[in-house]
Scaffold this motif. Sequence first.
Motif, PDB file in Angstrom:
ATOM      1  N   ALA A 174      19.693   9.944   2.610  1.00 45.23           N
ATOM      2  CA  ALA A 174      18.329   9.892   2.071  1.00 45.23           C
ATOM      3  C   ALA A 174      17.914  11.288   1.591  1.00 45.23           C
ATOM      4  O   ALA A 174      17.346  11.442   0.511  1.00 45.23           O
ATOM      5  N   VAL A 175      18.250  12.323   2.401  1.00 48.09           N
ATOM      6  CA  VAL A 175      17.875  13.693   2.019  1.00 48.09           C
ATOM      7  C   VAL A 175      18.562  14.070   0.713  1.00 48.09           C
ATOM      8  O   VAL A 175      17.942  14.641  -0.196  1.00 48.09           O
ATOM      9  N   LEU A 204      13.534   6.179  -4.326  1.00 46.11           N
ATOM     10  CA  LEU A 204      12.941   7.294  -3.573  1.00 46.11           C
ATOM     11  C   LEU A 204      12.035   6.782  -2.459  1.00 46.11           C
ATOM     12  O   LEU A 204      12.071   7.274  -1.338  1.00 46.11           O
ATOM     13  N   HIS A 205      11.232   5.782  -2.803  1.00 47.45           N
ATOM     14  CA  HIS A 205      10.323   5.209  -1.810  1.00 47.45           C
ATOM     15  C   HIS A 205      11.140   4.650  -0.635  1.00 47.45           C
ATOM     16  O   HIS A 205      10.835   4.907   0.531  1.00 47.45           O
ATOM     17  N   ALA A 206      12.217   3.912  -0.968  1.00 52.59           N
ATOM     18  CA  ALA A 206      13.048   3.332   0.089  1.00 52.59           C
ATOM     19  C   ALA A 206      13.730   4.452   0.889  1.00 52.59           C
ATOM     20  O   ALA A 206      13.820   4.385   2.122  1.00 52.59           O
ATOM     21  N   PHE A 239       0.822  -1.216   0.000  1.00 59.08           N
ATOM     22  CA  PHE A 239       0.000   0.000   0.000  1.00 59.08           C
ATOM     23  C   PHE A 239       0.854   1.264   0.000  1.00 59.08           C
ATOM     24  O   PHE A 239       0.461   2.298  -0.539  1.00 59.08           O
ATOM     25  N   GLN A 240       2.035   1.189   0.631  1.00 56.14           N
ATOM     26  CA  GLN A 240       2.948   2.344   0.575  1.00 56.14           C
ATOM     27  C   GLN A 240       3.356   2.606  -0.875  1.00 56.14           C
ATOM     28  O   GLN A 240       3.369   3.740  -1.336  1.00 56.14           O
ATOM     29  N   ARG A 241       3.704   1.526  -1.573  1.00 62.82           N
ATOM     30  CA  ARG A 241       4.132   1.681  -2.976  1.00 62.82           C
ATOM     31  C   ARG A 241       2.987   2.196  -3.830  1.00 62.82           C
ATOM     32  O   ARG A 241       3.175   3.042  -4.700  1.00 62.82           O
ATOM     33  N   LEU A 242       1.803   1.646  -3.584  1.00 64.27           N
ATOM     34  CA  LEU A 242       0.642   2.076  -4.363  1.00 64.27           C
ATOM     35  C   LEU A 242       0.373   3.571  -4.122  1.00 64.27           C
ATOM     36  O   LEU A 242       0.142   4.335  -5.074  1.00 64.27           O
TER      37      LEU A 242
END
Length: 483
Positions: free
Chosen positions: A236-237, A199-201, A175-178
């Motif tokens: 990450a930033v 980016l998601h990771a 659901f996070q990916r969606l």
Amino acid sequence: MWTAERGPSPRQGRKRTMSAAIDFDPSIIFGPHPAAPRPRAKPPGFFTAYRAMRDNPITALSERAFEQPYVRLSRPGGVLLLSEPAAIEHVLVSNAANYRKSRQQQRRLQPALGEGLLTAESDVWRSTRRITAPLFSPTAIANVYADMEAAAADMRDRWLEQCWQPTPMDLADEFQRLAYDIVSRTFFSGAVDRDRMLLHAGMAVYFDTLGRVDLATMLNLPTWLPSPDRFRARKAVALFRSTVDAAVRNRVHGTNGETDDLLDRMITAVDPKTGRGLDTNAVADNVLTFLAAGHETTGNALAWIFYLLALHPEDEDEVRIEIARAFDGGPVNRDGLDKLVYTKAVINEALRLYPPAPFIGREAIEEDRFAGTHVRKGGQILISPWVVHRHKALWYAPDEFSPVRFLGDAASRIQRGAFLPFGLGPRICIGQRFAMQEILTVLATVLPAIRYSLSDPQSVFPQARITLAPRNGLQAFVRPATR
Ligand code: HEM
């Protein structure tokens, strides 16, 4: 008025689907209640509170927090945890001009989101809200319906292809990916899609690292002080900034008129009041803000809805029947979503029990007096949907899942300020309508095609960082509905 929601037990006459309380882990409420930490009998001392806040802030709360209109949390400077609806309205609505976003929140979010809509203050915030508001009008949201449905259908079809596998799927991650896919398709026409997985990771790492409360936050130190968490999150930033800066630059220099989305509008829009637009940095801040604010929250909401429906098969059946009736067994469409009354009640009940944004922080610009309390200049205020939504003075059987409280007369008795998953006042979530349409679309598109069961319901436990996610995800076996 400080009164509990009244009326018969929302579950009266309904069959219990869970066994009686099992008490082998004192931190978890089992049995008829969905998973939650048991409030502490006494408020913890500073170091215990610090450890609990760093690990999972909702485990630091004592019973008093769920019984009193407000409590001062034990630490130097004493944050005021406010739960009385009238006092919440005072801070977030009627005297909102006297409260800015809290240092705690800025310390965690500003390194990545800069001066985006979520973290900006004063004139920058007002101007950005005016520029972006048209993108969230009812017509604009109806126009992105097709993209939402297409993304949900892609995920559903992928599930149906993969469901023969013997291992469970992590629905929370799905659901996070969606949700990321939906924000990226609808607002940015896929412009920030190239490095989607990265980016998601990266965002997951960021939320996990900077979402942790650090000692400087507990001591209310200035936001500019260096922090080890900020140091750890810097990779990450840097990834967000370089990806988003490149996407913005490409669009600024290479637009061919084929897109008409949030990114285009942010680049071209001029604030009607000031005549000024957003510069490239501000556009990048806001792209990141919409990606971050729009995907973690909605992804978590969907995970909690699937968790709760799995624990309550009779409600799951009611939702399935309602969806089948609304679309007559045919394809899902935008207008049919309005018929999903019980499903909306289920969504609201899930947002009540597991508010995806569990804490809203504010800082007093000038001293203030209300509800028999005094807030000094610079005083920190915490309004916690997690606490307010489970408060004993506001809700009947607060830890029970009972969607009927959001139907008919019962719903009209809920006080404003007692239910605030999207916040309240001028800084209320700009994406609320978007999120509700997205959740309904996903449920209507996915549920009729599948059956699912949790592989280990007792391992599910809420973990608070900036958002509230199921710790260890939501592992489930999925199979086609026809089998
Ligand atoms: C279930 C899903 C969501 C929940 C529970 C949620 C919750 C919230 C809350 C509580 C706030 C207020 C924070 C405060 O007052 O300090 C907020 C603000 C915000 N949300 Fe959401 N949100 C959701 C979905 C979305 C979506 C889908 C988007 C965008 C696509 C979005 C974008 C924003 C932005 C930009 C703000 C800042 C608004 C401002 O300060 O003017 N949110 N959200």
